[in-house]
Design an enzyme around this catalytic site. Structure first.
Site, short mmCIF file in Angstrom:
data_model
loop_
_atom_site.label_atom_id
_atom_site.label_comp_id
_atom_site.label_asym_id
_atom_site.label_seq_id
_atom_site.Cartn_x
_atom_site.Cartn_y
_atom_site.Cartn_z
N LYS A 231 1.08 -1.20 0.19
CA LYS A 231 0.11 -0.12 0.16
C LYS A 231 0.61 1.37 0.09
CE LYS A 231 -4.06 -1.60 1.37
NZ LYS A 231 -5.86 -1.67 2.05
N ARG A 266 -3.99 -9.61 4.85
CA ARG A 266 -4.61 -9.71 3.73
C ARG A 266 -3.77 -9.48 3.34
NH1 ARG A 266 -6.51 -6.62 -0.90
NH2 ARG A 266 -7.96 -7.24 -1.97
N1 PMM Z 1 -7.67 -4.03 0.74
C1 PMM Z 1 -7.72 -3.55 -0.64
C2 PMM Z 1 -9.19 -3.95 -1.14
N2 PMM Z 1 -9.38 -5.05 -0.14
N3 PMM Z 1 -10.07 -5.92 1.64
C3 PMM Z 1 -9.70 -5.95 3.35
N4 PMM Z 1 -10.47 -6.46 3.89
N5 PMM Z 1 -8.13 -4.78 3.27
C4 PMM Z 1 -7.70 -4.39 3.73
O1 PMM Z 1 -7.41 -3.44 3.70
C5 PMM Z 1 -8.20 -4.20 2.07
C6 PMM Z 1 -9.17 -4.93 1.33
C7 PMM Z 1 -7.15 -2.51 -1.31
O2 PMM Z 1 -5.73 -3.47 -2.09
P1 PMM Z 1 -5.80 -4.37 -3.42
O3 PMM Z 1 -6.44 -2.77 -4.74
O4 PMM Z 1 -4.10 -3.98 -2.92
O5 PMM Z 1 -6.33 -5.04 -3.47
#
Ligand code: PMM
Length: 292
Positions: A231, A266
């Site tokens: 991130k 995650r």
């Molecule tokens: N971050 C992203 C997408 N989904 N879900 C949860 N539960 N927690 C998160 O921090 C989260 C998520 C965005 O990140 P990405 O686009 O790199 O997957």
């Protein structure tokens, strides 16, 4: 806060009476079936590639696979439900066909998408908006599925423009508690609900760091999930580009699990993150007084 620390939740109930064992902090592998996701966009736009990647993540030790079809990166435009379904359903169906047991999560904020994904074999809904869609909770309850309630301030397109809180820890906890009450009222059992502070979702660098350093504030609401993998907070903190954030993501994930009691991390980097968590946990659990 006064009084005894609340007991850390060590299981999360999924669809069909199954559950995720979170006694040891576990890894949620990310499969973004999106052309424009924040960190792995475009890699998995062919469903077969995404299914193969998900099976590899399970081999590498992921406890659950999170399949998403709408990018939530800052500035991302919303995706219509039909397009989101076109992206996620073949992946969920393909993974379910290859592995009848694999715990599968769908990363969506639309009740319509969640309903179809649960019917196709998903076990849990990961809703980064914490039930913005008023029909989401009833869909999850009707399917008997698990639910991750995420915290998001604003809309993905604009959420990083000057996010403001008077007291970020209190406000995030209160908004997640309110979402949890709505989920319970719709019939989602407490054992099926986990919470996530939503790192990067309408938060400044300082907001993100404060939340990560105070995850105990969320313990009364259920098992805590965190996502920091690749991130932009690491860009802001360390000046690192997207491909240079692995070490920082793993370090913070381990700190969140050991110090903050996070139970599910995650990540896009399943093997490395899982190895770090498991090895660090073996040290942690030998600490005198552990579990007392
Ligand atoms: N971050 C992203 C997408 N989904 N879900 C949860 N539960 N927690 C998160 O921090 C989260 C998520 C965005 O990140 P990405 O686009 O790199 O997957």
């Amino acid at each position: 806060m006064s009084g005894p620390a609340p007991l850390l939740a060590e299981r999360l109930r999924l669809r069909g009476g199954r559950s995720l064992d979170l006694a040891v902090p576990a890894v949620m592998g990310v499969i973004n079936a999106t052309p424009d996701s924040f960190s792995d966009g475009g890699r998995f736009s062919a469903p077969d590639d995404a299914v193969r990647a998900a099976l590899a993540q399970l081999e590498e030790g992921a406890a659950i696979i999170d399949v998403g079809g709408e990018s939530t990166r800052p500035g991302a435009a919303p995706v219509p439900a039909e397009e989101e379904l076109r992206r996620v359903l073949p992946v969920i169906e393909g993974l379910r066909a290859q592995d009848p047991e694999a715990p599968i999560s769908v990363d969506t904020s639309k009740a319509l998408v969640a309903k179809a994904a649960l019917a196709a074999g998903a076990d849990l809904v990961n809703d980064v908006t914490g039930l913005r869609d008023p029909r989401m909770a009833e869909v999850v309850a009707a399917a008997g599925a698990g639910l991750i309630l995420g915290h998001l301030r604003g809309e993905p397109r604009t959420m990083q423009r000057n996010p403001r809180y008077d007291d970020v820890l209190a406000e995030v906890a209160a908004e997640l508690a309110a979402a949890r009450r709505r989920a319970l009222a719709a019939g989602v059992p407490a054992e099926a609900i986990a919470v996530d502070p939503g790192i990067g979702f309408g938060k400044s660098l300082e907001h993100n760091l404060l939340l990560l350093g105070n995850l105990h504030r969320l313990h009364p609401l259920g098992p805590v999930v965190v996502g920091v993998s690749r991130k932009s907070l690491f860009g802001a903190l360390l000046g690192r580009g997207l491909d240079e954030r692995l070490a920082a993501g793993i370090g913070v994930a381990v700190a969140c699990a050991l110090e903050g009691g996070a139970r599910l991390v995650r990540t896009h980097d399943v093997r490395a993150t899982g190895d770090a968590l498991r090895a660090a946990w073996e040290v942690h659990r030998r600490r005198e007084g552990f579990g007392a």
